[in-house]
Design a protein around this motif. Sequence first.
Motif, short mmCIF file in Angstrom:
data_model
loop_
_atom_site.label_atom_id
_atom_site.label_comp_id
_atom_site.label_asym_id
_atom_site.label_seq_id
_atom_site.Cartn_x
_atom_site.Cartn_y
_atom_site.Cartn_z
N GLU A 101 5.50 -56.09 -5.17
CA GLU A 101 6.19 -55.83 -6.42
C GLU A 101 6.56 -54.35 -6.49
O GLU A 101 6.17 -53.56 -5.61
CB GLU A 101 5.32 -56.21 -7.61
N HIS A 102 7.28 -53.95 -7.50
CA HIS A 102 7.69 -52.55 -7.62
C HIS A 102 6.45 -51.67 -7.82
O HIS A 102 5.57 -51.99 -8.61
CB HIS A 102 8.65 -52.37 -8.80
N ALA A 112 10.88 -59.22 -6.26
CA ALA A 112 9.75 -59.18 -5.33
C ALA A 112 10.25 -59.41 -3.92
O ALA A 112 11.28 -60.05 -3.71
CB ALA A 112 8.71 -60.23 -5.71
N VAL A 113 9.51 -58.88 -2.93
CA VAL A 113 9.90 -59.04 -1.53
C VAL A 113 8.70 -59.54 -0.73
O VAL A 113 7.56 -59.16 -0.99
CB VAL A 113 10.43 -57.73 -0.92
N LEU A 114 9.00 -60.40 0.22
CA LEU A 114 7.97 -60.99 1.08
C LEU A 114 8.29 -60.67 2.53
O LEU A 114 9.34 -61.09 3.04
CB LEU A 114 7.95 -62.52 0.87
N GLY A 256 7.17 -49.01 -1.27
CA GLY A 256 5.93 -48.91 -2.04
C GLY A 256 4.85 -49.85 -1.54
O GLY A 256 3.65 -49.55 -1.64
N ALA A 257 5.25 -51.01 -0.97
CA ALA A 257 4.32 -52.00 -0.39
C ALA A 257 3.13 -52.26 -1.29
O ALA A 257 1.97 -52.27 -0.87
CB ALA A 257 3.85 -51.53 0.99
N SER A 258 3.39 -52.48 -2.58
CA SER A 258 2.34 -52.70 -3.57
C SER A 258 2.25 -54.17 -3.92
O SER A 258 3.20 -54.76 -4.43
CB SER A 258 2.65 -51.88 -4.82
N SER A 259 1.10 -54.78 -3.63
CA SER A 259 0.90 -56.19 -3.93
C SER A 259 0.25 -56.35 -5.31
O SER A 259 -0.67 -55.61 -5.65
CB SER A 259 0.00 -56.85 -2.87
#
Length: 263
Positions: A101-102, A112-114, A256-259
């Motif tokens: 997420e951002h 969102a990105v996977l 950011g690679a924030s889950s």
Amino acid sequence: MNEVKMINHFSVSSLFVEIMFNEVILACGTAFYYCCDGTIYLVSNWHNFSGRHPETKKPLHSQLAVPNKIKVYGHNLTDLSIPELHIYNLLDDENGCTWFEHPIFKSLIDVAVLPVPKSNLNTFDISSAINAIDPYGNSPVEVGDSLFVLGFPFGISGTYNFPIWKAASLASEPALDQENLPLLYIDTATRQGMSGSPVISYRRRTIMCGDGQRCWSKFHSTFVGVYSGRITPKDQLEAQLGKVWKAHCIEEIIKGASSPVFL
């Protein structure tokens, strides 16, 4: 001899998806691939990947189910009429989210990105990633411009699972943010199932011919952002405005690679 059919690059990029808990389909929507630094990502809405309302965090499903998988209806590399199904995990073995997420605004930005597992990279053409489609150059968009939302209203698709191109117009100034977020408004009557759709500008451009006369030739194409739903009107007579998150949000999320964490 079979007739050769020409399919628009953007039609290939927009993908029908089913959001699932194990084998149970909870909802359907739209997604697309995005390439960044050699990695492929599946992009859709935060509420699609989480199965939750982005503000309240409550499950959207009537039975309070939340998804752990997403099924993507892609296309075969050599024959676009053949479906190429991919199932990606949205949760890991410890029920942690596999998607990002951002890093600052979290779910307030409904994108969102996977990351796509490397084992899947040989099963689809990297050129189908939305940001790899730029055959004739980008053109900046302006308020009032015509746009297209490429998605699957009510799960409806064209032949061979290609999206419906839903016409829209840019209803807010693109240089300005709405609601203090990187958000645009579009004027269109979109429907359920289009959440996560890519929004593009796609228009003919003029070139100067040898005799000095202008003529129409090819297209300008611009990836504008990610559609995430409508501003709900009080009645049917009110303007139907949709929300589009600006394209730059995607790379902010990737970097950011924030889950997300749900307690």
